[in-house]
Structures are given as structure tokens and as C-alpha cells.
Design a protein around this motif. Structure first.
Motif, PDB file in Angstrom:
ATOM      1  N   ASN A  99       0.849  -1.196   0.000  1.00  0.00           N
ATOM      2  CA  ASN A  99       0.000   0.000   0.000  1.00  0.00           C
ATOM      3  C   ASN A  99       0.885   1.248   0.000  1.00  0.00           C
ATOM      4  O   ASN A  99       1.666   1.467   0.929  1.00  0.00           O
ATOM      5  N   ILE A 100       0.727   2.050  -1.037  1.00  0.00           N
ATOM      6  CA  ILE A 100       1.562   3.223  -1.242  1.00  0.00           C
ATOM      7  C   ILE A 100       0.701   4.481  -1.218  1.00  0.00           C
ATOM      8  O   ILE A 100      -0.342   4.535  -1.882  1.00  0.00           O
ATOM      9  N   TYR A 101       1.133   5.470  -0.472  1.00  0.00           N
ATOM     10  CA  TYR A 101       0.477   6.780  -0.461  1.00  0.00           C
ATOM     11  C   TYR A 101       1.471   7.826  -0.964  1.00  0.00           C
ATOM     12  O   TYR A 101       2.672   7.742  -0.685  1.00  0.00           O
ATOM     13  N   ILE A 102       0.939   8.795  -1.686  1.00  0.00           N
ATOM     14  CA  ILE A 102       1.747   9.934  -2.116  1.00  0.00           C
ATOM     15  C   ILE A 102       1.071  11.216  -1.649  1.00  0.00           C
ATOM     16  O   ILE A 102      -0.134  11.406  -1.861  1.00  0.00           O
ATOM     17  N   ASP A 103       1.828  12.083  -0.979  1.00  0.00           N
ATOM     18  CA  ASP A 103       1.360  13.403  -0.536  1.00  0.00           C
ATOM     19  C   ASP A 103      -0.005  13.353   0.159  1.00  0.00           C
ATOM     20  O   ASP A 103      -0.947  14.054  -0.230  1.00  0.00           O
ATOM     21  N   PRO A 104      -0.156  12.533   1.208  1.00  0.00           N
ATOM     22  CA  PRO A 104      -1.469  12.441   1.874  1.00  0.00           C
ATOM     23  C   PRO A 104      -1.912  13.793   2.426  1.00  0.00           C
ATOM     24  O   PRO A 104      -1.161  14.477   3.117  1.00  0.00           O
ATOM     25  N   TYR A 105      -3.159  14.155   2.112  1.00  0.00           N
ATOM     26  CA  TYR A 105      -3.674  15.468   2.482  1.00  0.00           C
ATOM     27  C   TYR A 105      -5.196  15.417   2.500  1.00  0.00           C
ATOM     28  O   TYR A 105      -5.806  14.858   1.591  1.00  0.00           O
ATOM     29  N   GLU A 106      -5.782  15.982   3.550  1.00  0.00           N
ATOM     30  CA  GLU A 106      -7.240  16.026   3.693  1.00  0.00           C
ATOM     31  C   GLU A 106      -7.848  14.620   3.621  1.00  0.00           C
ATOM     32  O   GLU A 106      -8.859  14.384   2.951  1.00  0.00           O
ATOM     33  N   ILE A 126       5.116   5.703   2.260  1.00  0.00           N
ATOM     34  CA  ILE A 126       4.576   7.032   1.994  1.00  0.00           C
ATOM     35  C   ILE A 126       5.626   7.810   1.214  1.00  0.00           C
ATOM     36  O   ILE A 126       6.793   7.845   1.612  1.00  0.00           O
ATOM     37  N   PHE A 127       5.208   8.431   0.129  1.00  0.00           N
ATOM     38  CA  PHE A 127       6.084   9.297  -0.656  1.00  0.00           C
ATOM     39  C   PHE A 127       5.640  10.751  -0.495  1.00  0.00           C
ATOM     40  O   PHE A 127       4.446  11.051  -0.610  1.00  0.00           O
TER      41      PHE A 127
END
Length: 208
Positions: free
Chosen positions: A19-26, A37-38
Motif C-alpha cells: 500500500n503506497i500513499y503519495i502526498d497524503p492530504y485532507e 509514503i512518498f
């Protein structure tokens, strides 16, 4: 292909064995399921500790730029932090990725000297390019990818017409517009962008 979830803005989740996230926001809910996380750069709408804490767990590895380290070390063990510099190759948890320098050419919001990045993430031989905040420049014109996440909101990045021109130039299989509909750029920009994309490229609209 990996499942894609675009929350808002440039906040992306790639769901698969990793599971990869990029720039998590809101992010509205607590998932705490991130393997990696990237972070593309340290602006608040891309580097949000509040949202990072909603997705991280004790095993999460975070890949980010050098200007975020002093904040990250408060929440991650040092061996879980990878500081990425532009134009380099890396491998984390079996996921190979390459960093592409991200910067403005006709405005001052994202200077080239800050060493901010986009990421080309290779998952099952599919290359996902998350551009971050950038204009069309010499670095991004060298990229070849299968799936392109491209900012279209203007002001801080390229606008939707510039983004469409770039997309048609590098010719990915799939393009997903980002970075509009929240801070800059009306939600209708997605459809306006799509109308300019060559027919052989699949344009998927997540922000409506």
C-alpha cells in the motif's frame, strides 16, 4: 493493475500487495495501512503530518525530501526515513522508483535549487509517474511512463492546457489530472483537460 484512489488535490493511494500513499492530504478516515509514503516536497498541501499520522503504522517507511527530515524524525525512527534527491534510483520493500526533479520555470513557488521531486514508481512493470508540483521543463520531458498523475490547476504548477500538451508529448497509456478542485482550479478543469487529450490516451477523472 494496481488500484488507484485519489482522495483530493495530489493525495494518492496505490493499493496492491504494497500500500503506497503519495502526498497524503485532507484524508477523512484513519487507515494506518501505509507500507510506503512518498512526499514530493514540504508545502503544507503535500507534507501534512496530521494526515501522515492517519495512515502510518509502526512499520511504515517514508520517502521524502531533505527539508522534511527535522519534522519526520519526531514521528518515525531514522531507519524508516529515506531522504530522496533528484534523478536517482531507489528500492524499498521490493518497489523500485526513480526521482525526477520538480520545479517551476516561469514562477518562483518551486525553485529548482530546492531539490524537490516527482516519483516514477515501478509496480509489476507498470511505471506510475507522480509529478508533484512542476512546470514543463527539461527534466520532465525525458520521462517515459505508463500512468501519469499530472497537476493541472495552474498558479503554482502548469495549467490544464500546458498539462494536456505535455501529456500528449510523452504519450502515457493513462493520465490522471491532479492538483485542482480544492486550493486552486475549479473542478470543471478535469473535463476541460480531458477534452484536449489524444484519443489513444485514456484520461481518468477522479476529482469531479
Amino acid at each position: 493493475m494496481t488500484n488507484i484512489n485519489l482522495f483530493k488535490h495530489n493525495s494518492i493511494k496505490l493499493l496492491g500487495n504494497i500500500n503506497i500513499y503519495i502526498d497524503p492530504y485532507e484524508i477523512d478516515d484513519k487507515y494506518n495501512d501505509a507500507d510506503i509514503i512518498f512526499i514530493t516536497h514540504n508545502h503544507y498541501d503535500h507534507f501534512s503530518i496530521k494526515d501522515i499520522l492517519k495512515i502510518k503504522n509502526e512499520n511504515t517507511i517514508i520517502v521524502s525530501t531533505k527539508d522534511t527530515y527535522d519534522e519526520l524524525i519526531k514521528y518515525f525512527d531514522s531507519n524508516k526515513i529515506i531522504i530522496a534527491s533528484p534523478n536517482n534510483s531507489y528500492e524499498v520493500l521490493g518497489i523500485k522508483f526513480y526521482t525526477v526533479r520538480a520545479y517551476n520555470v516561469n514562477k518562483s513557488f518551486h525553485p529548482i535549487d530546492n531539490d524537490w521531486v516527482g516519483y516514477i514508481i515501478n509496480i509489476d512493470n507498470t511505471k506510475y509517474y507522480i509529478m508533484g508540483d512542476t512546470d514543463i521543463n527539461d527534466d520532465v520531458l525525458k520521462v517515459k511512463c505508463d500512468v501519469l498523475f499530472i497537476p493541472i490547476g495552474g498558479t503554482y504548477t502548469m495549467n490544464y492546457k500546458e498539462a494536456a500538451s505535455y501529456t500528449n508529448t510523452i504519450n502515457p497509456k493513462i493520465v490522471i489530472p491532479t492538483h485542482y478542485g480544492l486550493i486552486v482550479g475549479d473542478a470543471k478543469l478535469g473535463q476541460e483537460f480531458k477534452s484536449l487529450i489524444n484519443d489513444n490516451i485514456s484520461c481518468e477523472i477522479y476529482i469531479k
